[in-house]
Design an enzyme around this catalytic site. Structure first.
Site, PDB file in Angstrom:
ATOM      1  N   SER A   1     -10.600  -0.378   3.762  1.00 28.05           N
ATOM      2  CA  SER A   1      -9.768  -0.531   4.966  1.00 28.05           C
ATOM      3  C   SER A   1      -9.311   0.842   5.454  1.00 28.05           C
ATOM      4  O   SER A   1      -8.724   1.600   4.687  1.00 28.05           O
ATOM      5  CB  SER A   1      -8.518  -1.352   4.651  1.00 28.05           C
TER       6      SER A   1
ATOM      7  N   GLU B   1      -4.838   4.415   6.325  1.00 25.70           N
ATOM      8  CA  GLU B   1      -4.606   4.191   4.883  1.00 25.70           C
ATOM      9  C   GLU B   1      -5.104   5.341   4.002  1.00 25.70           C
ATOM     10  O   GLU B   1      -4.370   5.791   3.123  1.00 25.70           O
ATOM     11  CB  GLU B   1      -5.262   2.870   4.467  1.00 25.70           C
TER      12      GLU B   1
ATOM     13  N   ARG C   1       0.842  -1.220   0.000  1.00 25.74           N
ATOM     14  CA  ARG C   1       0.000   0.000   0.000  1.00 25.74           C
ATOM     15  C   ARG C   1       0.869   1.260   0.000  1.00 25.74           C
ATOM     16  O   ARG C   1       0.553   2.256   0.656  1.00 25.74           O
ATOM     17  CB  ARG C   1      -0.948   0.024   1.218  1.00 25.74           C
TER      18      ARG C   1
HETATM   19  C1  LIG Z   1     -15.386  -0.216  -0.380  1.00 22.43           C
HETATM   20  C2  LIG Z   1     -13.924  -0.006  -0.672  1.00 22.43           C
HETATM   21  C3  LIG Z   1     -13.097  -1.100  -0.862  1.00 22.43           C
HETATM   22  C4  LIG Z   1     -11.739  -0.927  -1.143  1.00 22.43           C
HETATM   23  N1  LIG Z   1     -10.959  -2.019  -1.322  1.00 22.43           N
HETATM   24  C5  LIG Z   1      -9.636  -1.879  -1.591  1.00 22.43           C
HETATM   25  C6  LIG Z   1      -8.811  -3.023  -1.801  1.00 22.43           C
HETATM   26  O1  LIG Z   1      -9.265  -4.158  -1.770  1.00 22.43           O
HETATM   27  N2  LIG Z   1      -7.494  -2.821  -2.047  1.00 22.43           N
HETATM   28  C7  LIG Z   1      -6.953  -1.569  -2.109  1.00 22.43           C
HETATM   29  O2  LIG Z   1      -5.732  -1.462  -2.333  1.00 22.43           O
HETATM   30  N3  LIG Z   1      -7.710  -0.467  -1.925  1.00 22.43           N
HETATM   31  C8  LIG Z   1      -9.035  -0.582  -1.666  1.00 22.43           C
HETATM   32  N4  LIG Z   1      -9.815   0.534  -1.466  1.00 22.43           N
HETATM   33  C9  LIG Z   1      -9.203   1.866  -1.531  1.00 22.43           C
HETATM   34  C10 LIG Z   1      -9.393   2.583  -2.881  1.00 22.43           C
HETATM   35  O3  LIG Z   1     -10.319   1.921  -3.685  1.00 22.43           O
HETATM   36  C11 LIG Z   1      -8.080   2.680  -3.663  1.00 22.43           C
HETATM   37  O4  LIG Z   1      -7.109   3.318  -2.888  1.00 22.43           O
HETATM   38  C12 LIG Z   1      -8.237   3.460  -4.980  1.00 22.43           C
HETATM   39  O5  LIG Z   1      -7.062   3.319  -5.749  1.00 22.43           O
HETATM   40  C13 LIG Z   1      -8.520   4.952  -4.757  1.00 22.43           C
HETATM   41  O6  LIG Z   1      -8.853   5.526  -6.012  1.00 22.43           O
HETATM   42  P1  LIG Z   1      -9.503   6.962  -6.126  1.00 22.43           P
HETATM   43  O7  LIG Z   1      -9.548   7.325  -7.537  1.00 22.43           O
HETATM   44  O8  LIG Z   1     -10.798   7.003  -5.404  1.00 22.43           O
HETATM   45  O9  LIG Z   1      -8.426   7.837  -5.348  1.00 22.43           O
HETATM   46  P2  LIG Z   1      -8.655   9.189  -4.525  1.00 22.43           P
HETATM   47  O10 LIG Z   1      -9.283   8.865  -3.207  1.00 22.43           O
HETATM   48  O11 LIG Z   1      -9.320  10.204  -5.353  1.00 22.43           O
HETATM   49  O12 LIG Z   1      -7.140   9.633  -4.288  1.00 22.43           O
HETATM   50  C14 LIG Z   1      -6.289   8.912  -3.422  1.00 22.43           C
HETATM   51  C15 LIG Z   1      -4.910   9.577  -3.454  1.00 22.43           C
HETATM   52  O13 LIG Z   1      -4.357   9.430  -4.745  1.00 22.43           O
HETATM   53  C16 LIG Z   1      -4.104  10.701  -5.339  1.00 22.43           C
HETATM   54  N5  LIG Z   1      -4.446  10.579  -6.762  1.00 22.43           N
HETATM   55  C17 LIG Z   1      -5.664  10.327  -7.283  1.00 22.43           C
HETATM   56  N6  LIG Z   1      -5.573  10.236  -8.633  1.00 22.43           N
HETATM   57  C18 LIG Z   1      -4.265  10.459  -8.949  1.00 22.43           C
HETATM   58  C19 LIG Z   1      -3.540  10.506 -10.171  1.00 22.43           C
HETATM   59  N7  LIG Z   1      -4.127  10.310 -11.352  1.00 22.43           N
HETATM   60  N8  LIG Z   1      -2.208  10.777 -10.115  1.00 22.43           N
HETATM   61  C20 LIG Z   1      -1.577  10.968  -8.941  1.00 22.43           C
HETATM   62  N9  LIG Z   1      -2.224  10.946  -7.744  1.00 22.43           N
HETATM   63  C21 LIG Z   1      -3.553  10.677  -7.748  1.00 22.43           C
HETATM   64  C22 LIG Z   1      -4.983  11.693  -4.609  1.00 22.43           C
HETATM   65  O14 LIG Z   1      -4.421  12.988  -4.670  1.00 22.43           O
HETATM   66  C23 LIG Z   1      -4.962  11.098  -3.210  1.00 22.43           C
HETATM   67  O15 LIG Z   1      -3.784  11.447  -2.521  1.00 22.43           O
HETATM   68  C24 LIG Z   1     -11.200   0.389  -1.212  1.00 22.43           C
HETATM   69  C25 LIG Z   1     -12.037   1.508  -1.025  1.00 22.43           C
HETATM   70  C26 LIG Z   1     -13.387   1.316  -0.765  1.00 22.43           C
HETATM   71  C27 LIG Z   1     -14.279   2.502  -0.587  1.00 22.43           C
END
Ligand SMILES: Cc1cc2nc3c(=O)[nH]c(=O)nc-3n(C[C@H](O)[C@H](O)[C@H](O)COP(=O)(O)OP(=O)(O)OC[C@H]3O[C@@H](n4cnc5c(N)ncnc54)[C@H](O)[C@@H]3O)c2cc1C
Length: 355
Positions: free
Chosen positions: A242, A339, A169
């Protein structure tokens, strides 16, 4: 044409924890040239710029000053094949594409490799930030390279998987490149089916698949069913997945804890001399599974997930999480790391600045 951001946008329904949040200005960007315009606008107006994907792993504050740049999917197919080999292909995917949609589309096209990562919410561009992982597979294992748009240099560089310094992570995008730019596209190596490399040994997945013929579709369906049975859907019960990382302990600390708690569950940490503990077990042992305070609760099936039952603020959420961390530290002397990421203003520099 210049950028015309929306003003005073309510992002409460747009972040998966449903934390009350208002952006002073919001630009939705799906191409590199739109990102460039957003950067140019923020620099000219001397505004802080905050980058969001799907906001499913972000701790949104009540107000975000300046310009929020939300990366969204471009029109068209979710991916394109850019290299073909005898048994593998390399696909290219834009940052704004939904990760879950990408998995569905690749599996439906007969490509294997992403099926264990089915149903993870958020965008493709955010996937390398925390090296998303589930059911025995991490993004790092599939990434060939990515394109990174550096805010301050106003230029795009290609980074290999090794350049991304992936860990559990973790990646360089949470460390030295945090707030420094936007990932604009990924290139991933996948297998044509039938593939020789299905990963089905993760215990709950192995149990669900026992006796069935392995395929990307079968694995994706099993992963989807397991996830739906134990994880709350953010659309129904707001959450960020998480809330804490599973802690990694060095052997000395781990052995002492195992002596005190012989039933302590544990996994290999992927590096010699270290062990991974399930944070959910630690929280449950503190009597905090299903624990509620105000609008917040740890989920009754998966205590690693904190749910917002309506109206909780970021301050209340952080205080709730602090109490969980304090209970785990008091009982096990283990530090839990949060996280989801805080909202962070990007390092923009001036137009034309070189770094
Ligand atoms: C129900 C649920 C289940 C999940 N299960 C998992 C799992 O099984 N495994 C896991 O690893 N994660 C899991 N996650 C966490 C999440 O899905 C991941 O971290 C996902 O990659 C976040 O994507 P996002 O676009 O929503 O990011 P955001 O929340 O929008 O951004 C997260 C971070 O990344 C940065 N960011 C966003 N886009 C970019 C980009 N294009 N370039 C550079 N930086 C960027 C943002 O500035 C921020 O710091 C889960 C979340 C939920 C709600």
């Amino acid at each position: 044409m210049g950028l015309e951001p929306q003003q005073q946008v309510d992002l409460t329904a747009a972040n998966s924890l449903a934390l009350p949040c208002r952006a002073a200005q919001l630009a939705r960007c799906s191409t590199l040239s739109e990102l460039r315009s957003a950067r140019h606008y923020a620099v000219q107006q001397r505004l802080p710029l905050t980058l969001l994907g799907g906001a499913t792993n972000t701790l949104c504050p009540p107000a975000i000053d300046g310009l929020v740049v939300k990366i969204e999917a471009p029109a068209g197919d979710s991916f394109s094949v850019v290299e073909e080999h005898s048994s593998t292909v390399v696909i290219e995917v834009a940052a704004g594409v939904s990760w879950a949609q990408l998995v569905t589309d690749t599996v439906a096209t007969g490509l294997a490799g992403l099926e264990n990562l089915a149903l993870i919410p958020g965008t493709v561009g955010a996937a390398p930030v925390q090296n998303i992982g589930a059911y025995g597979v991490e993004l790092a294992e599939r990434l060939v390279e990515l394109s990174f748009y550096h805010w301050q240099r106003d230029s795009v560089t290609t980074m290999s998987a090794a350049d991304c310094q992936f860990g559990y992570r973790d990646s360089i995008f949470k460390q030295s490149l945090a707030g420094r730019g936007a990932i604009v596209a990924l290139r991933l190596r996948l297998w044509r089916e039938p593939a020789a490399h299905y990963r089905s040994d993760y215990p709950p997945l192995a149990a669900a698949l026992a006796g069935s013929e392995l395929s990307a579709a079968a694995i994706a369906a099993a992963v989807t069913a397991i996830r739906q049975s134990k994880l709350p859907d953010p659309a129904q019960l707001p959450n960020a997945g998480s809330f804490f990382k599973n802690p990694l302990l060095p052997s000395s600390q781990f052995n002492a804890l195992l002596a005190a708690y012989p039933v302590l569950p544990h996994y290999p940490a992927g590096r010699p001399g270290w062990h991974k503990l399930p944070a959910a077990w630690l929280i449950e042992q503190c009597g905090l599974k299903g624990w509620q305070r105000g609008a917040l609760a740890t989920h009754h099936r998966q205590p690693l997930v904190i749910v917002n039952r309506g109206g909780a603020s970021l301050a209340e959420l952080l205080a709730f999480a602090d109490d969980i961390r304090a209970a785990v530290a008091a009982k096990f002397a283990v530090d839990l790391e949060i996280e989801p990421q805080p909202c962070r203003a990007a390092a923009l520099g001036g137009i034309g600045d070189a770094v």
